[in-house]
Design a protein around this motif. Structure first.
Motif, PDB file in Angstrom:
ATOM      1  N   GLY A   1     -40.483  21.228 -39.265  1.00 36.91           N
ATOM      2  CA  GLY A   1     -39.189  21.803 -39.702  1.00 36.91           C
ATOM      3  C   GLY A   1     -39.211  23.218 -40.423  1.00 36.91           C
ATOM      4  N   GLU A   2     -40.466  23.741 -40.434  1.00 38.64           N
ATOM      5  CA  GLU A   2     -40.465  25.139 -41.325  1.00 38.64           C
ATOM      6  C   GLU A   2     -39.949  26.290 -40.508  1.00 38.64           C
ATOM      7  N   LYS A   3     -40.123  26.248 -39.239  1.00 35.52           N
ATOM      8  CA  LYS A   3     -39.538  27.249 -38.221  1.00 35.52           C
ATOM      9  C   LYS A   3     -38.525  26.600 -37.044  1.00 35.52           C
ATOM     10  N   THR A   4     -37.548  27.259 -36.603  1.00 42.09           N
ATOM     11  CA  THR A   4     -36.705  26.881 -35.569  1.00 42.09           C
ATOM     12  C   THR A   4     -37.505  26.895 -34.114  1.00 42.09           C
ATOM     13  N   ILE A   5     -37.100  26.174 -33.438  1.00 40.33           N
ATOM     14  CA  ILE A   5     -37.511  26.101 -31.926  1.00 40.33           C
ATOM     15  C   ILE A   5     -37.853  27.339 -31.417  1.00 40.33           C
ATOM     16  N   ASP A   6     -36.711  28.170 -31.579  1.00 44.55           N
ATOM     17  CA  ASP A   6     -36.680  29.560 -30.993  1.00 44.55           C
ATOM     18  C   ASP A   6     -37.940  30.409 -31.511  1.00 44.55           C
ATOM     19  N   GLU A   7     -37.828  30.194 -32.896  1.00 41.78           N
ATOM     20  CA  GLU A   7     -39.016  31.127 -33.612  1.00 41.78           C
ATOM     21  C   GLU A   7     -40.217  30.614 -33.077  1.00 41.78           C
ATOM     22  N   LYS A   8     -40.388  29.141 -32.960  1.00 39.24           N
ATOM     23  CA  LYS A   8     -41.903  28.847 -32.251  1.00 39.24           C
ATOM     24  C   LYS A   8     -42.260  29.358 -31.209  1.00 39.24           C
ATOM     25  N   LEU A   9     -41.093  29.313 -30.354  1.00 39.44           N
ATOM     26  CA  LEU A   9     -41.453  29.559 -28.919  1.00 39.44           C
ATOM     27  C   LEU A   9     -41.617  31.131 -28.710  1.00 39.44           C
TER      28      LEU A   9
ATOM     29  N   TYR B   1     -40.640  21.608 -25.444  1.00 37.85           N
ATOM     30  CA  TYR B   1     -40.594  23.037 -25.288  1.00 37.85           C
ATOM     31  C   TYR B   1     -40.125  23.747 -23.701  1.00 37.85           C
ATOM     32  N   PHE B   2     -41.188  22.977 -22.686  1.00 36.96           N
ATOM     33  CA  PHE B   2     -40.972  23.358 -21.394  1.00 36.96           C
ATOM     34  C   PHE B   2     -39.657  23.465 -21.035  1.00 36.96           C
TER      35      PHE B   2
ATOM     36  N   GLY C   1     -33.739  26.049 -20.226  1.00 37.51           N
ATOM     37  CA  GLY C   1     -32.250  25.826 -20.541  1.00 37.51           C
ATOM     38  C   GLY C   1     -31.607  24.388 -20.648  1.00 37.51           C
ATOM     39  N   GLU C   2     -32.772  23.558 -20.942  1.00 45.25           N
ATOM     40  CA  GLU C   2     -32.044  22.015 -20.982  1.00 45.25           C
ATOM     41  C   GLU C   2     -32.472  21.441 -22.470  1.00 45.25           C
ATOM     42  N   ASP C   3     -31.738  20.633 -22.990  1.00 42.93           N
ATOM     43  CA  ASP C   3     -32.093  19.834 -24.175  1.00 42.93           C
ATOM     44  C   ASP C   3     -32.393  18.498 -23.652  1.00 42.93           C
ATOM     45  N   PRO C   4     -33.599  18.238 -23.481  1.00 43.88           N
ATOM     46  CA  PRO C   4     -34.378  16.939 -23.065  1.00 43.88           C
ATOM     47  C   PRO C   4     -33.682  15.767 -23.822  1.00 43.88           C
TER      48      PRO C   4
ATOM     49  N   HIS D   1     -40.897  33.612 -20.706  1.00 45.20           N
ATOM     50  CA  HIS D   1     -40.086  33.973 -21.898  1.00 45.20           C
ATOM     51  C   HIS D   1     -40.523  35.207 -22.583  1.00 45.20           C
ATOM     52  N   TYR D   2     -41.670  35.483 -22.960  1.00 39.20           N
ATOM     53  CA  TYR D   2     -42.090  36.840 -23.638  1.00 39.20           C
ATOM     54  C   TYR D   2     -41.475  38.048 -22.708  1.00 39.20           C
ATOM     55  N   ASP D   3     -41.397  38.017 -21.464  1.00 40.93           N
ATOM     56  CA  ASP D   3     -40.917  39.116 -20.573  1.00 40.93           C
ATOM     57  C   ASP D   3     -39.687  39.015 -20.625  1.00 40.93           C
ATOM     58  N   ASP D   4     -38.844  38.180 -20.725  1.00 43.95           N
ATOM     59  CA  ASP D   4     -37.497  37.885 -20.804  1.00 43.95           C
ATOM     60  C   ASP D   4     -37.163  38.595 -22.135  1.00 43.95           C
TER      61      ASP D   4
END
Length: 129
Positions: free
Chosen positions: A33-41, A80-81, A86-89, A116-119
């Motif tokens: 929980g230390e980082k958000t999903i977006d930060e981790k990705l 993550y994948f 764009g989905e929430d599994p 994702h990095y390129d985007d």
């Protein structure tokens, strides 16, 4: 966008690694929980784009882990994948991805992280105009 110092993620031989992997891969531990999903990705994307082999990191992480931790890892990689797609599994389901081996999921995620990095960098370059 998350800014990281790549030197904080380098081994003595210069290779990149995931610093504190529980933060990224073990959704059952408090560190997750230390980082958000977006930060981790974003961080994982930058590491992969700069040469880190996510599959090797996952193989290293899996050594000496409990069955619960390995199940958590599989769900996290699948999450993550799909999140990058764009989905929430947790709403749409995992589409059987959580049945794939961890290494296969890591390879699929690695490819998605490069995109994702390129985007991210494309969006930032447009915003800077």
């Amino acid at each position: 966008m998350v800014k990281i110092n790549l030197n904080n993620f380098r081994r003595s031989d210069g290779s990149l690694f995931v610093y504190r992997p529980k933060v990224y891969f073990d959704n059952l531990c408090f560190e997750y929980g230390e980082k958000t999903i977006d930060e981790k990705l974003e961080i994982l994307s930058e590491l992969v784009a700069n040469g880190m082999n996510l599959v090797s990191e996952i193989e290293r992480y899996m050594k000496d882990r409990s069955p619960n931790t390995l199940a958590s890892l599989k769900n996290t990689l699948a999450y993550y994948f799909l999140y990058l797609k764009g989905e929430d599994p947790y709403l749409t389901g995992f589409h059987g991805l959580d049945d794939l081996p961890e290494i296969r999921l890591a390879a699929m995620l690695q490819e998605s992280l490069v995109t994702h990095y390129d985007d991210i960098h494309f969006k930032n370059s447009i915003e800077g105009l």
